[in-house]
Design a protein around this motif. Structure first.
Motif, PDB file in Angstrom:
ATOM      1  N   HIS A  29       0.841  -1.200   0.000  1.00 31.08           N
ATOM      2  CA  HIS A  29       0.000   0.000   0.000  1.00 31.08           C
ATOM      3  C   HIS A  29       0.880   1.256   0.000  1.00 31.08           C
ATOM      4  N   GLU A  30       1.984   1.179   0.725  1.00 31.73           N
ATOM      5  CA  GLU A  30       2.898   2.330   0.811  1.00 31.73           C
ATOM      6  C   GLU A  30       3.429   2.694  -0.578  1.00 31.73           C
ATOM      7  N   GLU A  40      -0.944   6.982   2.498  1.00 30.56           N
ATOM      8  CA  GLU A  40      -1.189   5.557   2.724  1.00 30.56           C
ATOM      9  C   GLU A  40      -2.557   5.369   3.388  1.00 30.56           C
ATOM     10  N   SER A  41      -2.958   6.349   4.191  1.00 25.96           N
ATOM     11  CA  SER A  41      -4.268   6.321   4.836  1.00 25.96           C
ATOM     12  C   SER A  41      -5.382   6.288   3.783  1.00 25.96           C
ATOM     13  N   GLN A  45      -8.206   3.404   3.185  1.00 27.98           N
ATOM     14  CA  GLN A  45      -9.642   3.704   3.147  1.00 27.98           C
ATOM     15  C   GLN A  45     -10.283   3.155   1.871  1.00 27.98           C
ATOM     16  N   VAL A  46      -9.606   3.330   0.741  1.00 27.85           N
ATOM     17  CA  VAL A  46     -10.120   2.814  -0.531  1.00 27.85           C
ATOM     18  C   VAL A  46     -10.207   1.290  -0.486  1.00 27.85           C
ATOM     19  N   TYR A  51     -15.409   2.707   4.215  1.00 31.55           N
ATOM     20  CA  TYR A  51     -15.318   4.117   3.853  1.00 31.55           C
ATOM     21  C   TYR A  51     -15.917   4.335   2.469  1.00 31.55           C
ATOM     22  N   ASN A  52     -16.251   5.561   2.181  1.00 36.63           N
ATOM     23  CA  ASN A  52     -16.789   5.901   0.868  1.00 36.63           C
ATOM     24  C   ASN A  52     -15.699   6.484  -0.031  1.00 36.63           C
ATOM     25  N   SER A  53     -14.474   6.066   0.174  1.00 41.50           N
ATOM     26  CA  SER A  53     -13.352   6.540  -0.631  1.00 41.50           C
ATOM     27  C   SER A  53     -13.179   5.621  -1.827  1.00 41.50           C
TER      28      SER A  53
END
Length: 109
Positions: A29-30, A40-41, A45-46, A51-53
């Protein structure tokens, strides 16, 4: 077009596909966050349906370059149940048809 107001399952499929590609290619992810120029946050979230990201079209274009695939390979497949199952192995044929119908236009061309 009420059915298009909720794109969460569509976006979740894309996230699931990207997670699968990350695992296959050994990409963290990084690294994805750095490549896209996001935190990275945001990637976490995605990657979570809590979350709605979601990724935008520019993100998808860059991710296709990162994974050396075409952009359409990141999207839910049209008329290809076996490709759908590669991302969602527990999905039945009925699940796939329901997914397709959820986002199909109700208008006649």
């Amino acid at each position: 077009m009420e059915h298009l107001n909720d794109l969460s399952d569509f976006n979740d499929f894309i996230s699931e596909k990207i997670i699968l590609l990350e695992k296959r290619k050994g990409i963290t992810h990084e690294r994805v966050a750095s490549y896209l120029g996001v935190s990275e946050s945001f990637i976490k979230q995605v990657s979570s349906s809590q979350y709605n990201s979601h990724y935008n079209i520019f993100h998808l274009w860059k991710l296709a370059k990162l994974f050396n695939i075409s952009v359409d390979e990141l999207l839910p497949p049209v008329n290809d149940y076996s490709a759908f199952q590669k991302v969602r192995p527990l999905a039945s044929k009925e699940d796939y048809i329901a997914f397709q119908n959820k986002y199909q236009s109700r208008e006649v061309l």
